[in-house]
Design a protein around this motif. Structure first.
Motif, PDB file in Angstrom:
ATOM      1  N   GLN A  61       0.828  -1.200   0.000  1.00 56.09           N
ATOM      2  CA  GLN A  61       0.000   0.000   0.000  1.00 56.09           C
ATOM      3  C   GLN A  61       0.866   1.255   0.000  1.00 56.09           C
ATOM      4  OE1 GLN A  61      -2.855  -2.382   2.989  1.00 56.09           O
ATOM      5  NE2 GLN A  61      -3.098  -0.169   3.089  1.00 56.09           N
ATOM      6  N   ARG A  62       1.984   1.207   0.698  1.00 59.18           N
ATOM      7  CA  ARG A  62       2.879   2.358   0.745  1.00 59.18           C
ATOM      8  C   ARG A  62       3.536   2.602  -0.613  1.00 59.18           C
ATOM      9  NH1 ARG A  62       3.565   3.556   6.257  1.00 59.18           N
ATOM     10  NH2 ARG A  62       2.572   1.947   7.530  1.00 59.18           N
ATOM     11  N   GLU A  63       3.811   1.528  -1.334  1.00 60.05           N
ATOM     12  CA  GLU A  63       4.366   1.672  -2.687  1.00 60.05           C
ATOM     13  C   GLU A  63       3.379   2.424  -3.580  1.00 60.05           C
ATOM     14  OE1 GLU A  63       7.278   0.179  -4.236  1.00 60.05           O
ATOM     15  OE2 GLU A  63       7.716  -1.665  -3.114  1.00 60.05           O
ATOM     16  N   VAL A  64       2.103   2.062  -3.475  1.00 55.58           N
ATOM     17  CA  VAL A  64       1.080   2.735  -4.275  1.00 55.58           C
ATOM     18  C   VAL A  64       0.937   4.188  -3.834  1.00 55.58           C
ATOM     19  CG1 VAL A  64      -1.354   2.743  -4.939  1.00 55.58           C
ATOM     20  CG2 VAL A  64      -0.138   0.573  -4.702  1.00 55.58           C
ATOM     21  N   ALA A  65       0.972   4.436  -2.525  1.00 58.70           N
ATOM     22  CA  ALA A  65       0.873   5.798  -2.016  1.00 58.70           C
ATOM     23  C   ALA A  65       2.019   6.669  -2.530  1.00 58.70           C
ATOM     24  CB  ALA A  65       0.853   5.787  -0.489  1.00 58.70           C
ATOM     25  N   PRO A  80       4.383   3.647 -12.972  1.00 57.24           N
ATOM     26  CA  PRO A  80       2.982   3.344 -12.670  1.00 57.24           C
ATOM     27  C   PRO A  80       2.858   2.144 -11.742  1.00 57.24           C
ATOM     28  CG  PRO A  80       3.199   3.920 -14.978  1.00 57.24           C
ATOM     29  CD  PRO A  80       4.597   3.869 -14.412  1.00 57.24           C
ATOM     30  N   THR A  81       2.043   2.295 -10.689  1.00 54.27           N
ATOM     31  CA  THR A  81       1.946   1.306  -9.621  1.00 54.27           C
ATOM     32  C   THR A  81       0.498   1.174  -9.175  1.00 54.27           C
ATOM     33  OG1 THR A  81       4.117   2.092  -8.844  1.00 54.27           O
ATOM     34  CG2 THR A  81       2.908   0.603  -7.392  1.00 54.27           C
ATOM     35  N   VAL A  82       0.024  -0.050  -9.013  1.00 53.24           N
ATOM     36  CA  VAL A  82      -1.350  -0.285  -8.567  1.00 53.24           C
ATOM     37  C   VAL A  82      -1.360  -1.359  -7.488  1.00 53.24           C
ATOM     38  CG1 VAL A  82      -2.284   0.340 -10.837  1.00 53.24           C
ATOM     39  CG2 VAL A  82      -1.850  -2.069 -10.287  1.00 53.24           C
ATOM     40  N   LEU A  83      -2.469  -1.422  -6.766  1.00 51.83           N
ATOM     41  CA  LEU A  83      -2.721  -2.476  -5.790  1.00 51.83           C
ATOM     42  C   LEU A  83      -3.828  -3.361  -6.353  1.00 51.83           C
ATOM     43  CD1 LEU A  83      -1.812  -3.188  -2.824  1.00 51.83           C
ATOM     44  CD2 LEU A  83      -3.928  -2.091  -2.082  1.00 51.83           C
ATOM     45  N   ARG A  84      -3.578  -4.674  -6.407  1.00 48.06           N
ATOM     46  CA  ARG A  84      -4.555  -5.569  -7.027  1.00 48.06           C
ATOM     47  C   ARG A  84      -4.343  -7.007  -6.567  1.00 48.06           C
ATOM     48  NH1 ARG A  84      -3.605  -7.333 -13.091  1.00 48.06           N
ATOM     49  NH2 ARG A  84      -4.555  -9.174 -12.156  1.00 48.06           N
ATOM     50  N   GLU A  90      -3.351 -10.434  -2.881  1.00 49.63           N
ATOM     51  CA  GLU A  90      -3.204  -8.996  -3.097  1.00 49.63           C
ATOM     52  C   GLU A  90      -1.738  -8.588  -3.049  1.00 49.63           C
ATOM     53  OE1 GLU A  90      -5.742  -5.273  -1.587  1.00 49.63           O
ATOM     54  OE2 GLU A  90      -4.400  -6.038  -0.035  1.00 49.63           O
ATOM     55  N   GLY A  91      -1.389  -7.623  -3.883  1.00 52.67           N
ATOM     56  CA  GLY A  91      -0.024  -7.137  -3.894  1.00 52.67           C
ATOM     57  C   GLY A  91       0.123  -5.897  -4.737  1.00 52.67           C
ATOM     58  N   MET A  92       1.315  -5.386  -4.738  1.00 52.84           N
ATOM     59  CA  MET A  92       1.665  -4.235  -5.560  1.00 52.84           C
ATOM     60  C   MET A  92       2.130  -4.712  -6.923  1.00 52.84           C
ATOM     61  SD  MET A  92       4.435  -2.571  -6.955  1.00 52.84           S
ATOM     62  CE  MET A  92       5.937  -2.744  -6.037  1.00 52.84           C
ATOM     63  N   VAL A  93       1.637  -4.062  -7.985  1.00 52.82           N
ATOM     64  CA  VAL A  93       2.083  -4.341  -9.343  1.00 52.82           C
ATOM     65  C   VAL A  93       2.591  -3.034  -9.938  1.00 52.82           C
ATOM     66  CG1 VAL A  93       1.430  -5.123 -11.647  1.00 52.82           C
ATOM     67  CG2 VAL A  93       0.495  -6.276  -9.626  1.00 52.82           C
ATOM     68  N   GLN A  94       3.823  -3.078 -10.445  1.00 49.98           N
ATOM     69  CA  GLN A  94       4.489  -1.868 -10.942  1.00 49.98           C
ATOM     70  C   GLN A  94       5.114  -2.139 -12.302  1.00 49.98           C
ATOM     71  OE1 GLN A  94       8.378  -0.246  -9.157  1.00 49.98           O
ATOM     72  NE2 GLN A  94       6.828   1.129  -8.284  1.00 49.98           N
ATOM     73  N   GLN A  95       5.011  -1.169 -13.171  1.00 53.29           N
ATOM     74  CA  GLN A  95       5.619  -1.298 -14.501  1.00 53.29           C
ATOM     75  C   GLN A  95       7.117  -1.544 -14.374  1.00 53.29           C
ATOM     76  OE1 GLN A  95       4.781   1.935 -17.230  1.00 53.29           O
ATOM     77  NE2 GLN A  95       6.592   1.508 -18.447  1.00 53.29           N
ATOM     78  N   ASP A 189      11.036   0.861  -5.161  1.00 52.94           N
ATOM     79  CA  ASP A 189      11.148   0.324  -3.802  1.00 52.94           C
ATOM     80  C   ASP A 189      10.775   1.356  -2.746  1.00 52.94           C
ATOM     81  OD1 ASP A 189      11.806  -2.123  -4.764  1.00 52.94           O
ATOM     82  OD2 ASP A 189      13.909  -2.065  -4.209  1.00 52.94           O
ATOM     83  N   HIS A 190       9.470   1.571  -2.593  1.00 49.30           N
ATOM     84  CA  HIS A 190       8.981   2.581  -1.659  1.00 49.30           C
ATOM     85  C   HIS A 190       8.100   1.977  -0.567  1.00 49.30           C
ATOM     86  CE1 HIS A 190       9.929   5.001  -5.316  1.00 49.30           C
ATOM     87  NE2 HIS A 190      10.457   5.776  -4.387  1.00 49.30           N
ATOM     88  N   GLY A 191       8.404   0.742  -0.169  1.00 53.29           N
ATOM     89  CA  GLY A 191       7.637   0.120   0.896  1.00 53.29           C
ATOM     90  C   GLY A 191       7.893   0.731   2.262  1.00 53.29           C
ATOM     91  N   VAL A 192       9.101   1.237   2.479  1.00 57.13           N
ATOM     92  CA  VAL A 192       9.467   1.774   3.798  1.00 57.13           C
ATOM     93  C   VAL A 192       9.326   3.299   3.756  1.00 57.13           C
ATOM     94  CG1 VAL A 192      11.195   1.730   5.631  1.00 57.13           C
ATOM     95  CG2 VAL A 192      11.032  -0.171   4.052  1.00 57.13           C
ATOM     96  N   THR A 193       8.089   3.736   3.680  1.00 54.24           N
ATOM     97  CA  THR A 193       7.785   5.166   3.545  1.00 54.24           C
ATOM     98  C   THR A 193       6.579   5.516   4.419  1.00 54.24           C
ATOM     99  OG1 THR A 193       6.471   4.599   1.585  1.00 54.24           O
ATOM    100  CG2 THR A 193       8.689   5.449   1.197  1.00 54.24           C
ATOM    101  N   PHE A 194       6.347   6.824   4.569  1.00 52.87           N
ATOM    102  CA  PHE A 194       5.139   7.361   5.210  1.00 52.87           C
ATOM    103  C   PHE A 194       5.041   7.077   6.713  1.00 52.87           C
ATOM    104  CE2 PHE A 194       3.899   7.024   0.736  1.00 52.87           C
ATOM    105  CZ  PHE A 194       3.446   8.315   0.507  1.00 52.87           C
TER     106      PHE A 194
END
Length: 277
Positions: A61-65, A80-84, A90-95, A189-194
Motif C-alpha cells: 500500500q505504501r508503494e502505491v501511495a 505506474p503502480t497499482v494495488l490488485r 493482493e499485492g503491488m504491481v508496478q511497470q 522500492d517505496h515500501g518503507v515510507t510514510f
C-alpha cells in the motif's frame, strides 16, 4: 486511470520468475489486457518480510501511495503502480523499467540539464566532490582507506530528494535509482515510507540545508491543496496509510515550505541506508 495503470490493474498476470536479490518476494511478470502487454513487478503482501517499525502486510500500500504522491508532484519519478489481486493474493504491481545507459557517456549532460547515462553515484578520492557532484559522506573502502561518496548534481535527483522528504523514505539506496535507456530517471522500492516518525535515510543528502528551488516550492504549495481533507489525493491516501501517517505527510510538506531548505539529517536515525547500494 491512465492506459498503463489500467493495463496493470486489469490485465492478466503471468509470473515469469523471481528477483532473488530482493529482501521480500518480488516476482517478474508479464501483464496482458486486450492488445496491450508489458513486463511488470508483482510484490504479493504474503511475501513481505515483517519489520519492527512498520505494521505487517502494508508495504504494498505504501508503494502505491508513493506513486500517487509522485504523480501529484507532476514529476513522474515513480513507475505506474497499482494495488490488485494476483496469483499469490493482493499485492503491488508496478511497470518494469528496463534500465541501462543510452548512447551518451556516463555523466554527460542531456538537454534538460540532467545527468544521462549511468553517472549518478560515485566514490572519489580526496575530500572534494568535484564539479557536477555533491558530497554525501566519507566511506570506508577497506585497508584503512576512505573515499568520498558523491551523487550527481542533477535536477531530477534533486526533485527526488524533495519527494523522498515528503514521503519520509527510510531506504533510498543507489540500487533504487533507475535510468531508462532514454536517460529518464525512475525511483523504485517505496515500501518503507510514510512513517509518522522521522525516518529519512537516503544517499541524496548533497543538497541538505540548501534552499529549495522555486519549482520545488511551487510543487509543495500544490501538495498542500491536494492533501487537504476531501481532495482526491487525500481521499485515496487515506485508503492506503493511517490517519496519523496522513497527518504527518501534511506536516512534513508544511515544514518544508516554512523552512525553505532541503532537510538535514536529524541525528536521531541513521542518515544513510545499509547497505547503501
Amino acid at each position: 486511470m491512465g492506459e498503463r495503470e489500467e493495463l496493470l490493474a486489469k490485465g492478466e498476470l503471468t509470473v515469469v520468475g523471481r528477483i532473488r536479490e530482493a529482501s521480500n518476494a518480488v516476482l517478474l511478470c508479464t501483464v496482458t489486457y486486450g492488445d496491450l502487454s508489458a513486463e511488470c513487478v508483482y510484490k504479493p503482501v504474503k511475501g513481505e518480510r515483517p519489520l519492527w517499525d512498520f505494521p505487517d502486510g502494508n508495504l504494498a500500500q505504501r508503494e502505491v501511495a508513493a506513486y500517487l504522491v509522485s504523480e501529484a508532484t507532476g514529476w513522474g519519478l515513480v513507475p505506474p503502480t497499482v494495488l490488485r489481486e494476483g496469483p499469490y493474493g493482493e499485492g503491488m504491481v508496478q511497470q518494469w523499467i528496463e534500465s541501462g545507459p543510452d548512447e551518451d557517456e556516463p555523466g554527460e549532460t542531456d538537454d534538460s540539464g540532467g545527468t544521462s547515462g549511468s553517472g549518478l553515484l560515485a566514490l572519489v578520492e580526496g575530500e572534494e566532490a568535484g564539479e557536477g557532484w555533491k558530497p554525501v559522506a566519507l566511506a570506508d573502502v577497506g585497508e584503512g582507506r576512505t573515499a568520498l561518496l558523491v551523487h550527481a548534481d542533477d535536477p531530477w535527483l534533486r526533485r527526488l530528494a524533495v519527494l523522498d522528504a515528503v514521503i519520509n523514505n527510510g531506504d533510498r539506496k543507489g540500487g533504487h535509482l533507475l535510468l531508462a535507456p532514454d536517460g529518464r530517471l525512475y525511483a523504485i522500492d517505496h515500501g518503507v515510507t510514510f512513517h509518522s516518525e522521522d525516518k529519512l535515510r537516503t544517499l541524496l543528502w548533497g543538497w541538505a540545508g540548501e534552499p529549495l528551488t522555486e519549482e520545488a516550492r511551487g510543487v509543495l504549495a500544490s501538495l498542500v491543496v491536494q492533501l487537504a481533507d476531501g481532495a482526491p489525493l487525500a481521499t485515496r491516501l487515506a485508503e492506503l496509510i493511517t490517519p496519523v501517517e496522513l497527518a504527518a505527510v501534511r506536516a512534513r510538506v508544511a515544514q518544508l515550505l516554512r523552512a525553505g531548505v532541503h532537510p538535514q539529517p536529524s541525528g536521531q536515525w541513521p542518515a544513510i541506508p545499509w547497505p547503501p547500494v
